[in-house]
Scaffold this active site. Structure first.
Site, PDB file in Angstrom:
ATOM      1  N   HIS A   1     106.168  95.818  17.100  1.00  0.00           N
ATOM      2  CA  HIS A   1     104.945  95.439  17.485  1.00  0.00           C
ATOM      3  C   HIS A   1     105.233  93.788  17.532  1.00  0.00           C
ATOM      4  O   HIS A   1     105.945  93.066  16.742  1.00  0.00           O
ATOM      5  CB  HIS A   1     103.663  95.674  16.925  1.00  0.00           C
ATOM      6  CG  HIS A   1     102.483  95.215  17.658  1.00  0.00           C
ATOM      7  ND1 HIS A   1     101.995  94.105  17.572  1.00  0.00           N
ATOM      8  CD2 HIS A   1     101.937  96.212  18.556  1.00  0.00           C
ATOM      9  CE1 HIS A   1     100.939  94.175  18.721  1.00  0.00           C
ATOM     10  NE2 HIS A   1     100.683  95.478  19.013  1.00  0.00           N
TER      11      HIS A   1
ATOM     12  N   GLU B   1     104.295  95.997  26.165  1.00  0.00           N
ATOM     13  CA  GLU B   1     103.269  95.132  26.052  1.00  0.00           C
ATOM     14  C   GLU B   1     103.476  93.867  26.074  1.00  0.00           C
ATOM     15  O   GLU B   1     104.138  93.147  25.343  1.00  0.00           O
ATOM     16  CB  GLU B   1     102.904  95.375  24.470  1.00  0.00           C
ATOM     17  CG  GLU B   1     102.638  96.779  24.032  1.00  0.00           C
ATOM     18  CD  GLU B   1     101.251  96.908  22.948  1.00  0.00           C
ATOM     19  OE1 GLU B   1     100.298  97.276  22.877  1.00  0.00           O
ATOM     20  OE2 GLU B   1     101.653  96.260  21.621  1.00  0.00           O
TER      21      GLU B   1
HETATM   22  P1  13P Z   1      94.637  94.960  22.828  1.00  0.00           P
HETATM   23  O1  13P Z   1      94.461  96.181  23.482  1.00  0.00           O
HETATM   24  O2  13P Z   1      93.575  94.296  21.979  1.00  0.00           O
HETATM   25  O3  13P Z   1      95.242  93.909  23.842  1.00  0.00           O
HETATM   26  O4  13P Z   1      95.964  95.068  21.778  1.00  0.00           O
HETATM   27  C1  13P Z   1      97.098  95.771  22.385  1.00  0.00           C
HETATM   28  C2  13P Z   1      98.262  95.921  21.330  1.00  0.00           C
HETATM   29  O5  13P Z   1      98.699  95.206  20.790  1.00  0.00           O
HETATM   30  C3  13P Z   1      98.326  97.514  20.900  1.00  0.00           C
HETATM   31  O6  13P Z   1      99.407  97.698  20.172  1.00  0.00           O
END
Ligand code: 13P
Length: 251
Positions: free
Chosen positions: A95, A167
Site C-alpha cells: 500500500h 490506487e
Molecule cells: P480512500 O477510499 O479513503 O481513498 O482510501 C483508499 C485506499 O487507500 C484503500 O486502500
C-alpha cells in the site's frame, strides 16, 4: 467480469470494539448479496475478533500487511501462518501508505507477495503513481516498474490468486476519485504489463484488477463498465456500513 471483489481497508482507523461493531453491521447489510466477494481488512489486533464476528457469514477476512519470512526472530512482525490461523484469506501488500511511511521497497513488496502465495494467502498488490509522478508525466512508468519489480519471477498455478489494486496515490483519501477514463487506461497498461510476465490464460485464471482511491456509493457505477474491472479497494467509505454496502450493491 470475473466475480467482483470489494475490499474494505480500515487502515488504523478503528479500535477492536469499533471494528467488531462495524463488521457485524456490514454483515447484516449484505445478507442476500450473491456472486460478489466482500473482504474486511481490520488492523492486526482486531483480526481475531472480527474473524469471529463474520465467521458464519460469506464475508472474508484480510490483513493489511505481512512479513516476508515464515517464522523467526523478527520483532513486531506478523507471520503468514499466523494470519491464516486467524482466518485471513487476503493480505494487502505494498500500500502506498506503507511505501511512504515505512519506506517499504519494491523488493520487500515482492518478497511479501511471494510468501503470501506460498502460504495460500491472496495478495492484494497496490500500485499507483504519486502526484509528482503524474505531474511529470511518469504515471505509466511508475505503475509499470512497480508491477515488474513486484511480480517478476513468481509462479501462478493451482489455486493461487493475485489481485492488482490500482490506487493513484493522490486520489487516496482526497474525496476525488480518478476519472474513469484514466482508470481504464491504467487498467489496460496493467493488463499489458501482466502480459510481459504471463500468458493470457494464466492472467484470466489467476489475476483480478481493481480500483481504489476515494470510491464511494455515488461514483461506483462510473467504473463498473470498464474493461478489466473486477472490483474496489475502499478506505474512507468502508468505515460506514451503509456507504460500504451501497458500493457493494452498486456493482
Ligand atoms: P480512500 O477510499 O479513503 O481513498 O482510501 C483508499 C485506499 O487507500 C484503500 O486502500
Amino acid at each position: 467480469m470475473p466475480t467482483p471483489i470489494i475490499i474494505a481497508n480500515w487502515k488504523m482507523s478503528l479500535g477492536v470494539s469499533a471494528s467488531v461493531k462495524l463488521a457485524l453491521s456490514v454483515s447484516h447489510k449484505v445478507i442476500g448479496v450473491k456472486n460478489k466477494e466482500v473482504v474486511l481488512c481490520p488492523s492486526f489486533t482486531s483480526l481475531g475478533r472480527v474473524g469471529e464476528a463474520i465467521a458464519k457469514t460469506s464475508i472474508k477476512l484480510g490483513a493489511q500487511n505481512v512479513f516476508w519470512q515464515e517464522i523467526g526472530a523478527y520483532t513486531g512482525e506478523e507471520a503468514p501462518g499466523t494470519l491464516r490461523e486467524l482466518g485471513c484469506q487476503y493480505v494487502i501488500v505494498g500500500h502506498s501508505e506503507r511505501r511512504q511511511n515505512i519506506y517499504e521497497t519494491d523488493e520487500m513488496v515482492h518478497n511479501k507477495i511471494r510468501v503470501c502465495l506460498q502460504n495460500k494467502l491472496v495478495p492484494i498488490v497496490c500500485v499507483g503513481e504519486t502526484y509528482v509522478e503524474r505531474q511529470g508525466g511518469y504515471s505509466n512508468d511508475a505503475v509499470f516498474y512497480q508491477l515488474i519489480k513486484a511480480l517478476s519471477g513468481l509462479t501462478l498455478s493451482g489455486s493461487r490468486q493475485l489481485i492488482i489494486a490500482y490506487e493513484p496515490v493522490w486520489a487516496i483519501g482526497s474525496g476525488h476519485a480518478e476519472d474513469p477514463i484514466e482508470v481504464g487506461k491504467a487498467f489496460r497498461l496493467i493488463h499489458r504489463t501482466l502480459h510481459d510476465l504471463w500468458p493470457e490464460r494464466i492472467i484470466k485464471k489467476h489475476i483480478r484488477i481493481i480500483y481504489g482511491g476515494s470510491v464511494d456509493a455515488r461514483n461506483t457505477r462510473r467504473f463498473t463498465q470498464l474493461e478489466f474491472f473486477s472490483g474496489f479497494l475502499v478506505g474512507t467509505s468502508s468505515l460506514k456500513a451503509e456507504e460500504f454496502a451501497g458500493i457493494i450493491k452498486a456493482i
